[in-house]
Motif scaffolding. Structure first.
Motif, PDB file in Angstrom:
ATOM      1  N   GLN A   1       0.851  -1.189   0.000  1.00 46.47           N
ATOM      2  CA  GLN A   1       0.000   0.000   0.000  1.00 46.47           C
ATOM      3  C   GLN A   1       0.887   1.239   0.000  1.00 46.47           C
ATOM      4  OE1 GLN A   1      -2.957  -0.821   3.402  1.00 46.47           O
ATOM      5  NE2 GLN A   1      -1.145  -2.003   3.870  1.00 46.47           N
ATOM      6  N   VAL A   2       0.373   2.310  -0.576  1.00 48.08           N
ATOM      7  CA  VAL A   2       1.108   3.575  -0.538  1.00 48.08           C
ATOM      8  C   VAL A   2       0.232   4.576   0.221  1.00 48.08           C
ATOM      9  CG1 VAL A   2       2.250   5.383  -1.873  1.00 48.08           C
ATOM     10  CG2 VAL A   2       2.198   3.045  -2.753  1.00 48.08           C
ATOM     11  N   ALA A   3       0.791   5.119   1.292  1.00 51.81           N
ATOM     12  CA  ALA A   3       0.012   6.042   2.119  1.00 51.81           C
ATOM     13  C   ALA A   3       0.671   7.410   2.145  1.00 51.81           C
ATOM     14  CB  ALA A   3      -0.086   5.493   3.543  1.00 51.81           C
TER      15      ALA A   3
ATOM     16  N   HIS B   1      -1.150  13.476  -8.978  1.00 55.56           N
ATOM     17  CA  HIS B   1      -1.940  12.459  -9.666  1.00 55.56           C
ATOM     18  C   HIS B   1      -1.095  11.715 -10.692  1.00 55.56           C
ATOM     19  CE1 HIS B   1      -5.803  13.403  -8.029  1.00 55.56           C
ATOM     20  NE2 HIS B   1      -5.679  14.688  -8.334  1.00 55.56           N
ATOM     21  N   ASN B   2      -1.538  10.510 -11.031  1.00 55.58           N
ATOM     22  CA  ASN B   2      -0.836   9.811 -12.110  1.00 55.58           C
ATOM     23  C   ASN B   2      -1.487  10.166 -13.447  1.00 55.58           C
ATOM     24  OD1 ASN B   2      -2.887   7.795 -12.806  1.00 55.58           O
ATOM     25  ND2 ASN B   2      -2.419   6.844 -10.821  1.00 55.58           N
ATOM     26  N   LEU B   3      -0.826   9.791 -14.540  1.00 48.22           N
ATOM     27  CA  LEU B   3      -1.299  10.236 -15.865  1.00 48.22           C
ATOM     28  C   LEU B   3      -2.638   9.612 -16.255  1.00 48.22           C
ATOM     29  CD1 LEU B   3       1.887  10.599 -18.122  1.00 48.22           C
ATOM     30  CD2 LEU B   3       0.607  12.346 -16.877  1.00 48.22           C
TER      31      LEU B   3
ATOM     32  N   LEU C   1       6.184   0.114 -17.162  1.00 50.02           N
ATOM     33  CA  LEU C   1       5.887   1.501 -17.523  1.00 50.02           C
ATOM     34  C   LEU C   1       4.438   1.575 -18.016  1.00 50.02           C
ATOM     35  CD1 LEU C   1       7.995   3.722 -17.326  1.00 50.02           C
ATOM     36  CD2 LEU C   1       8.243   3.651 -19.794  1.00 50.02           C
ATOM     37  N   LYS C   2       3.669   2.469 -17.425  1.00 50.43           N
ATOM     38  CA  LYS C   2       2.255   2.661 -17.801  1.00 50.43           C
ATOM     39  C   LYS C   2       1.825   3.998 -17.211  1.00 50.43           C
ATOM     40  CE  LYS C   2       0.827  -0.139 -13.836  1.00 50.43           C
ATOM     41  NZ  LYS C   2       0.107  -1.280 -13.339  1.00 50.43           N
ATOM     42  N   PRO C   3       0.700   4.555 -17.677  1.00 52.72           N
ATOM     43  CA  PRO C   3       0.302   5.881 -17.202  1.00 52.72           C
ATOM     44  C   PRO C   3       0.160   5.954 -15.677  1.00 52.72           C
ATOM     45  CG  PRO C   3      -0.971   5.282 -19.134  1.00 52.72           C
ATOM     46  CD  PRO C   3      -0.188   4.069 -18.757  1.00 52.72           C
TER      47      PRO C   3
ATOM     48  N   ILE D   1       7.666   6.468 -11.487  1.00 56.55           N
ATOM     49  CA  ILE D   1       7.703   5.803 -10.174  1.00 56.55           C
ATOM     50  C   ILE D   1       7.646   4.283 -10.362  1.00 56.55           C
ATOM     51  CG2 ILE D   1       6.487   7.729  -9.064  1.00 56.55           C
ATOM     52  CD1 ILE D   1       4.086   5.590  -8.811  1.00 56.55           C
ATOM     53  N   ASP D   2       7.626   3.591  -9.247  1.00 57.28           N
ATOM     54  CA  ASP D   2       7.391   2.148  -9.148  1.00 57.28           C
ATOM     55  C   ASP D   2       8.460   1.294  -9.845  1.00 57.28           C
ATOM     56  OD1 ASP D   2       6.421  -0.281  -8.563  1.00 57.28           O
ATOM     57  OD2 ASP D   2       4.584  -0.142  -9.746  1.00 57.28           O
ATOM     58  N   PHE D   3       9.574   1.168  -9.150  1.00 59.64           N
ATOM     59  CA  PHE D   3      10.643   0.299  -9.651  1.00 59.64           C
ATOM     60  C   PHE D   3      10.519  -1.098  -9.004  1.00 59.64           C
ATOM     61  CE2 PHE D   3      13.172   3.076 -12.335  1.00 59.64           C
ATOM     62  CZ  PHE D   3      12.545   4.283 -12.063  1.00 59.64           C
TER      63      PHE D   3
HETATM   64  N1  LIG Z   1       5.561   9.252  -4.595  1.00 60.03           N
HETATM   65  C1  LIG Z   1       4.239   9.175  -4.706  1.00 60.03           C
HETATM   66  N2  LIG Z   1       3.467  10.269  -4.557  1.00 60.03           N
HETATM   67  C2  LIG Z   1       2.112  10.184  -4.680  1.00 60.03           C
HETATM   68  N3  LIG Z   1       1.441   9.045  -4.957  1.00 60.03           N
HETATM   69  C3  LIG Z   1       2.159   7.919  -5.112  1.00 60.03           C
HETATM   70  C4  LIG Z   1       3.596   7.915  -4.987  1.00 60.03           C
HETATM   71  N4  LIG Z   1       4.029   6.653  -5.199  1.00 60.03           N
HETATM   72  C5  LIG Z   1       2.936   5.915  -5.449  1.00 60.03           C
HETATM   73  N5  LIG Z   1       1.809   6.653  -5.398  1.00 60.03           N
HETATM   74  C6  LIG Z   1       0.424   6.202  -5.655  1.00 60.03           C
HETATM   75  O1  LIG Z   1       0.307   4.836  -5.278  1.00 60.03           O
HETATM   76  C7  LIG Z   1      -0.009   4.027  -6.431  1.00 60.03           C
HETATM   77  C8  LIG Z   1       0.690   2.696  -6.295  1.00 60.03           C
HETATM   78  O2  LIG Z   1       2.102   2.904  -6.245  1.00 60.03           O
HETATM   79  P1  LIG Z   1       3.146   1.865  -6.828  1.00 60.03           P
HETATM   80  O3  LIG Z   1       2.851   1.683  -8.290  1.00 60.03           O
HETATM   81  O4  LIG Z   1       4.524   2.269  -6.475  1.00 60.03           O
HETATM   82  O5  LIG Z   1       2.734   0.569  -6.005  1.00 60.03           O
HETATM   83  P2  LIG Z   1       2.563  -0.916  -6.498  1.00 60.03           P
HETATM   84  O6  LIG Z   1       2.193  -1.720  -5.292  1.00 60.03           O
HETATM   85  O7  LIG Z   1       3.777  -1.328  -7.226  1.00 60.03           O
HETATM   86  O8  LIG Z   1       1.316  -0.778  -7.479  1.00 60.03           O
HETATM   87  P3  LIG Z   1       0.972  -1.628  -8.800  1.00 60.03           P
HETATM   88  O9  LIG Z   1       0.625  -2.983  -8.340  1.00 60.03           O
HETATM   89  O10 LIG Z   1      -0.210  -0.884  -9.355  1.00 60.03           O
HETATM   90  O11 LIG Z   1       2.167  -1.588  -9.710  1.00 60.03           O
HETATM   91  C9  LIG Z   1       0.412   4.869  -7.638  1.00 60.03           C
HETATM   92  O12 LIG Z   1      -0.327   4.595  -8.811  1.00 60.03           O
HETATM   93  C10 LIG Z   1       0.140   6.286  -7.149  1.00 60.03           C
HETATM   94  O13 LIG Z   1      -1.217   6.631  -7.347  1.00 60.03           O
END
Ligand SMILES: Nc1ncnc2c1ncn2[C@@H]1O[C@H](COP(=O)(O)OP(=O)(O)OP(=O)(O)O)[C@@H](O)[C@H]1O
Length: 514
Positions: free
Chosen positions: A141-143, A213-215, A256-258, A276-278
């Motif tokens: 989760q991202v909080a 926001h994301n794209l 890579l995706k919006p 983001i999201d490596f």
């Molecule tokens: N630095 C940031 N600032 C603001 N929002 C973020 C940030 N990082 C991530 N988020 C939000 O959290 C969402 C999920 O982040 P992230 O893609 O890193 O996690 P994930 O668990 O890998 O998700 P997924 O399974 O969709 O790939 C992003 O689409 C974005 O909306």
């Protein structure tokens, strides 16, 4: 293989305004419904609460009253007895039912987050106070959290409490710290900054700078009609900048995706984005997984099970650029077969025969015709000894129909789609020229042959990116001797920045005014 992971919930139809074309309208509605999106907790209640909290922080008198509220109540009523455990928690995680980890985690091994929960880096005693949910994804989760030390917001990714996710998150930390510290120390190349990482209650927490926001959210806000060309250009330029650095570092993003491109807070009122999201990323030449990339953005070589390189990110990038312009995914296939069929129909051509000969999954999608397949109108007179299976042939083999999504815009080629797109007003000569440049730009990105697909540096000199007049098909400069991947005994993957040296450049040389 059908999708298992990475499935996301439908976001519901967009508030669609009066249209020029009902065909496009129904397309957009269906795409939003089809496209799965991470459940977002950015509900009104949460937003209102967070703005209240901000107000509290900014006003010292209110802050004091709030901090001492228990004492204030006790003064007013001596019988008032505050018990922390009875304080109702505002849960952000769903489900919030305790199952694992002494009741701290839910059934999905996610830490149960609630408003005002503290995540603490015990080494530095730095505290992050949870405020709202930004996204719930595959890895955790991202909080949005308040960092009391810097008095600013950060985004904290709380990884699921499971060894596989922990291992992959460690990879994310190590690749991103390498990118941040070694390849982009001055934060100039549109890659998210990682600020901290620490274990908390058996969960790895990674702290990032707070972005917007994301794209995909941006496209939805725009009723999925696409962005103005100037924004498509600016965002493409910035994503390319990040891709140049990643390739220089030998890192493949792999997702890579919006949704993974976020808007940065405006600096000097200029729009900007960051990648983001490596969490799925890997080093070129050390690829482990074959089931990678989100379906709409999956490259032909990944679909076909062929050795992959940073070129797969360029395919996804091409899909994103087109989507930014038309507002809708380019290849929204309901299955891998559907995605591949759409690619062949829209781009024209198909993967080269030597790739098809060596790829592991070729038989899932193609028939070896034996002799030269003379091609047909849809394939531009293509000559190949393979042809894609028909739906009936797939059904006969698998005893079930392949999943096929609807075509909501007129079937045909990408260039026709771009020029006939109803939301754009191509009256001006300059706009038509921009569109020609865009179509030519996409040609080099959604190229079936990964060895011919443009590298990020090659793409960065295209007139669509540089803004120079478009005079005819772009011929990229030759970067490195082309050693076809998977077709040579040894492959130089340029993991340590050889790419830059070969081009006679350093990462700093390529910078644009944003
Ligand atoms: N630095 C940031 N600032 C603001 N929002 C973020 C940030 N990082 C991530 N988020 C939000 O959290 C969402 C999920 O982040 P992230 O893609 O890193 O996690 P994930 O668990 O890998 O998700 P997924 O399974 O969709 O790939 C992003 O689409 C974005 O909306």
């Amino acid at each position: 293989m059908e999708e298992t992971g990475r499935e996301r919930k439908a976001a519901g139809p967009p508030p669609w305004a009066p249209t020029k074309s009902t065909v496009f309208r129904s397309y957009a509605a269906a795409v939003v419904g089809d496209r799965a999106e991470a459940p977002s907790a950015r509900g009104n209640g949460v937003a209102a609460r967070s703005s209240n909290l901000r107000a509290v922080r900014k006003r010292p008198i209110v802050a004091r009253l709030t901090r001492d509220i228990v004492q204030t109540f006790e003064k007013c009523n001596p019988e008032f007895n505050y018990v922390d455990s009875l304080n109702p928690k505002h849960f952000l995680t769903t489900p919030a039912v305790p199952v694992h980890n002494d009741g701290l985690d839910n059934a999905n091994s996610d830490l149960i987050l609630y408003v005002n929960l503290e995540l603490v880096n015990k080494k530095s005693d730095r505290r992050y106070i949870v405020e709202e949910m930004l996204g719930q994804g595959t890895f955790g989760q991202v909080a949005k959290c308040w960092d009391a030390e810097t008095n600013s917001y950060v985004a904290v990714k709380v990884i699921k409490n499971q060894p596989a996710f922990y291992q992959q998150a460690i990879m994310e930390v190590s690749l991103l710290s390498m990118l941040n510290d070694k390849f982009d120390p001055d934060d100039q190349h549109h890659i998210v900054r990682m600020l901290d990482f620490f274990p908390w209650k058996n969960h790895l927490c990674i702290t990032f700078e707070m972005l917007g926001h994301n794209l995909y959210e941006l496209l939805k806000k725009n009723n999925l009609r696409g962005l103005q060309l100037q924004f498509v250009r600016t965002f493409s330029r910035q994503i390319l900048d990040a891709l140049i650095v990643m390739k220089g570092a030998g890192i493949i993003h792999c997702d890579l995706k919006p949704e993974n491109i976020l808007i940065t807070p405006k600096v000097n009122s200029a729009a900007g984005v960051k990648v983001i999201d490596f969490g799925s990323a890997c080093m070129e030449g050390k690829t482990i997984y074959s089931y990678i990339q989100s379906r709409y953005y999956r490259s032909p070589e990944v679909l076909l099970g062929y050795p992959y390189t940073t070129a797969i990110d360029m395919w996804s990038f091409g899909c994103i650029v087109a989507e930014l312009y038309i507002g809708l995914p380019l290849f929204p296939g309901a299955s891998e077969y559907d995605v591949l069929s759409r690619m062949i129909e829209m781009v024209g051509g198909q993967p080269p025969d030597d790739l098809l000969r060596e790829a592991k999954n070729t038989r899932k999608f193609f028939k070896h015709a034996g002799s030269i397949y003379p091609g047909n109108e849809a394939h531009d007179g293509l000559r190949s000894s393979y042809r894609i299976l028909t739906e009936d042939e797939v059904e006969a083999r698998d005893s079930k129909k392949p999943k096929i999504g609807k075509w909501y815009f007129p079937r045909g080629r990408l260039d026709r789609l771009i020029f006939s797109y109803p939301w754009k007003n191509l009256n001006e000569e300059a706009e038509k020229e921009d569109c020609l440049a865009l179509v030519d730009f996409l040609r080099g990105l959604v190229e079936f042959d990964p060895n011919k697909r443009w590298s990020p540096l090659q793409a960065s000199y295209h007139p669509f990116i540089t803004g120079e007049a478009f005079t005819g098909p772009y011929e990229p400069f030759r970067e490195t001797p082309v050693i076809p991947v998977g077709r040579a005994a040894t492959v130089d993957h340029n993991p340590g920045g050889g790419h830059w040296l070969a081009a006679g450049l350093s990462p700093q040389v390529v910078s644009w005014k944003h």
